[in-house]
Write an enzyme that holds these catalytic residues in place. Structure first.
Site, PDB file in Angstrom:
ATOM      1  N   ASP A 161       0.938  -0.343  -6.667  1.00  0.00           N
ATOM      2  CA  ASP A 161       0.597  -1.709  -6.245  1.00  0.00           C
ATOM      3  C   ASP A 161      -0.756  -1.710  -5.556  1.00  0.00           C
ATOM      4  O   ASP A 161      -1.235  -0.671  -5.091  1.00  0.00           O
ATOM      5  CB  ASP A 161       1.674  -2.314  -5.317  1.00  0.00           C
ATOM      6  CG  ASP A 161       1.805  -1.590  -3.979  1.00  0.00           C
ATOM      7  OD1 ASP A 161       1.749  -0.335  -3.966  1.00  0.00           O
ATOM      8  OD2 ASP A 161       1.950  -2.266  -2.939  1.00  0.00           O
ATOM      9  N   GLU A 169       3.798  -0.191  -1.459  1.00  0.00           N
ATOM     10  CA  GLU A 169       3.164   0.474  -0.314  1.00  0.00           C
ATOM     11  C   GLU A 169       2.345  -0.519   0.488  1.00  0.00           C
ATOM     12  O   GLU A 169       2.350  -0.492   1.715  1.00  0.00           O
ATOM     13  CB  GLU A 169       2.272   1.630  -0.790  1.00  0.00           C
ATOM     14  CG  GLU A 169       1.854   2.590   0.329  1.00  0.00           C
ATOM     15  CD  GLU A 169       0.655   2.134   1.140  1.00  0.00           C
ATOM     16  OE1 GLU A 169       0.483   2.614   2.269  1.00  0.00           O
ATOM     17  OE2 GLU A 169      -0.127   1.275   0.659  1.00  0.00           O
TER      18      GLU A 169
HETATM   19  N1  BES Z   1      -4.195   4.250   1.239  1.00  0.00           N
HETATM   20  C1  BES Z   1      -4.047   3.391   2.346  1.00  0.00           C
HETATM   21  C2  BES Z   1      -3.994   4.107   3.674  1.00  0.00           C
HETATM   22  C3  BES Z   1      -5.182   4.941   4.031  1.00  0.00           C
HETATM   23  C4  BES Z   1      -6.464   4.616   3.634  1.00  0.00           C
HETATM   24  C5  BES Z   1      -4.990   6.047   4.805  1.00  0.00           C
HETATM   25  C6  BES Z   1      -7.535   5.412   3.981  1.00  0.00           C
HETATM   26  C7  BES Z   1      -6.050   6.826   5.190  1.00  0.00           C
HETATM   27  C8  BES Z   1      -7.330   6.509   4.756  1.00  0.00           C
HETATM   28  C9  BES Z   1      -2.788   2.564   2.166  1.00  0.00           C
HETATM   29  O1  BES Z   1      -2.685   2.031   0.879  1.00  0.00           O
HETATM   30  C10 BES Z   1      -2.849   1.383   3.082  1.00  0.00           C
HETATM   31  O2  BES Z   1      -3.717   0.579   2.927  1.00  0.00           O
HETATM   32  N2  BES Z   1      -1.911   1.283   4.021  1.00  0.00           N
HETATM   33  C11 BES Z   1      -1.813   0.140   4.864  1.00  0.00           C
HETATM   34  C12 BES Z   1      -0.458   0.058   5.491  1.00  0.00           C
HETATM   35  C13 BES Z   1       0.510  -0.801   4.752  1.00  0.00           C
HETATM   36  C14 BES Z   1       1.820  -0.885   5.485  1.00  0.00           C
HETATM   37  C15 BES Z   1      -0.016  -2.167   4.450  1.00  0.00           C
HETATM   38  C16 BES Z   1      -2.815   0.214   5.984  1.00  0.00           C
HETATM   39  O3  BES Z   1      -3.191   1.306   6.423  1.00  0.00           O
HETATM   40  O4  BES Z   1      -3.221  -0.860   6.413  1.00  0.00           O
HETATM   41 MN    MN Z   2      -3.063   3.448  -0.537  1.00  0.00          MN
HETATM   42 MN    MN Z   3      -4.071   0.276   0.782  1.00  0.00          MN
END
Ligand code: BES
Ligand code: MN
Ligand code: MN
Length: 461
Positions: A94, A158
């Site tokens: 996603d 995710e």
């Molecule tokens: N891939 C990201 C997280 C990420 C990006 C970790 C760059 C370390 C470096 C992930 O898809 C993401 O965006 N996670 C969200 C959390 C989610 C619960 C919406 C975030 O970190 O905001």
């Molecule tokens: Mn991600």
């Molecule tokens: Mn992300």
């Protein structure tokens, strides 16, 4: 007979199949698999089908589209020998919404190459990185070099908190048994300074609603006599940081573990150019909790951010109105040993406490996730270090990532499995922003590095 994947064999396979890998990734990127918006539900299903098809084609067995109360999870595995170690590859198909569309130079769901980079929503986060694993798996299958068992779990929620995946993980403990979870969904410092993230922050995300009068009012007739919820919300939000940019919620820092002087020194020795950082983001001065460096502020310290704020008239031109309601979406990034449940609770109490009597406030939690720190002395981490050292010609630098992948803490809690965060993105890849990109170099480098990880993990185990 199992062959050992040499660098030459890996490079040859990639070279021969380069264009096809890219064509397939483009097909993957064209699906509008936005999990935040139900109007893309059909695209979500089509994307899951695509992932399943590609896993099957690459050689996975027992490929299954596992239905959940939300978006399906794609599972597949290749068990070569139950006596060998097992790697569980996790990723997500996603993506974040593409809005604001008008800021994209090319269509978000029509991947375009400019200057050696693939521009598309999900190019880096996380379709491009998931696809590296699918193609590395194909490479190992086709060349007879898969040295361990491999399981894939690619989810579709995710970006909205993985709540259905949590249920799936709890219900499928036997099927998901593995020795390590391998994830490529994080960033490196740069291709010249390869790095491995050794932690992720937790998250507490909520929405607040401030209500003043029972209806929108004429801002001349009533303004001055009635508390304006937009003004009051702005004031309440502003009060959440003090002059040192510390968060003012009572108890917010109580559980935070301070890093040792040595740990801080080690983290701060990573390459970081403040001038370049400012120029890249177009700001004259940086901001943050006093007493901490930028790397600490974005990696090891908890934060509070407003992600959106609105209320009243936001259309074209002017409308003189005193709004009845104002809203904001607020996130807090958490570090060990804070928990999203407790932080959400103390935020809610504090926000209700600081509201003046002229308004009513409502706090609605969205999703949460717990922070994690991954081990750096494990066999799997050493395998990742060796793999990167071989493909990049440089030992990776351990760093702390600022982002969150909520399911990682759950893998540890429910399955007892630790994670290796072997991401190949860059912070400048514009994740969640317009013009998200992924460098072709990173994409192929990932496909090159992943078989080496499996090789060293099997060897060291
Ligand atoms: N891939 C990201 C997280 C990420 C990006 C970790 C760059 C370390 C470096 C992930 O898809 C993401 O965006 N996670 C969200 C959390 C989610 C619960 C919406 C975030 O970190 O905001
Ligand atoms: Mn991600
Ligand atoms: Mn992300």
């Amino acid at each position: 007979m199992l062959k050992i994947a040499s660098m030459e064999l890996i490079k040859n396979y990639i070279e021969t199949n380069k264009q096809r890998f890219l064509d397939e990734l483009f097909e993957f990127l064209r699906f509008q698999s936005v999990s935040a918006d139900s109007k893309y539900n059909e695209d979500i299903i089509n994307t899951a089908n695509f992932v399943a098809k590609q896993l099957r084609a690459a050689g996975a067995d027992k490929v299954e589209i596992c239905e959940t109360a939300g978006n399906p999870i794609v599972y597949g595995e290749k068990i070569i020998d139950t006596g060998k170690p097992t790697v569980l590859v996790y990723g997500h198909y996603d993506v974040q919404p593409a809005e604001p569309i008008e800021l994209w130079i090319s269509e978000p769901f029509e991947p375009t190459i400019r200057d050696g980079k693939i521009y598309a929503r999900g190019a880096c986060d996380d379709k491009g990185q998931v696809y590296m694993h699918v193609k590395a798996f194909e490479l190992m299958m086709q060349t007879g070099t898969l040295p361990c068992n491999i399981k894939f779990m690619i989810e579709g929620e995710e970006e909205v908190g993985s709540s259905n995946l949590s249920i799936f993980v709890k219900a499928n403990k036997e099927r998901l048994k593995a020795d390590v979870v391998l994830i490529s969904d994080t960033s490196m410092i740069s291709m010249e300074d390869p790095s491995l993230e050794t932690g992720l922050r937790g998250l507490s995300y909520l929405e607040v609603e401030v209500t003043g009068p029972n209806r929108d009012l004429h801002s001349g007739v009533y303004g001055g006599a009635i508390g304006n919820p937009a003004t009051i919300l702005a004031k309440m939000i502003a009060s959440l940081h003090d002059e040192d940019n510390k968060i003012t919620i009572p108890g917010f820092y109580d559980k935070v573990i301070d890093l040792s002087t040595e740990e801080r020194k080690a983290l701060n020795s990573a390459p970081y150019n403040e001038q370049a950082y400012k120029v890249d983001l177009g700001v004259d001065e940086l901001w943050g909790e006093s007493g901490y460096s930028t790397l600490e502020r974005t990696g090891t310290r908890p934060t509070l951010e407003v992600n959106g704020i609105w209320g009243g008239y936001i259309g074209e031109g002017a409308k003189t109105v005193l709004p009845s309601k104002a809203f904001a979406k607020i996130s807090m990034r958490l570090v060990p040993n804070q928990t999203s449940e407790e932080i959400t609770k103390i935020f809610t109490e504090h926000f209700e406490n600081i509201a003046p009597k002229s308004v009513k406030v409502k706090v609605m939690p969205h999703h949460g996730g717990e922070p994690v720190v991954t081990p750096t002395d494990s066999i799997a981490f050493k395998a990742a270090e060796k793999a990167i050292e071989e493909s990049f010609g440089k030992k990776p630098i351990p760093t702390r990532g600022g982002g969150s992948i909520p399911i990682v803490a759950l893998f540890e809690a429910e399955l007892g499995i630790k994670t290796v965060l072997m991401g190949f993105g860059l912070d400048s890849d514009a994740l969640h922003s317009p013009n998200e990109k992924y460098d072709l170099f990173n994409f192929y480098k990932g496909i090159e590095t992943i078989p080496l990880f499996h090789k060293y993990f099997a060897e060291l185990s």
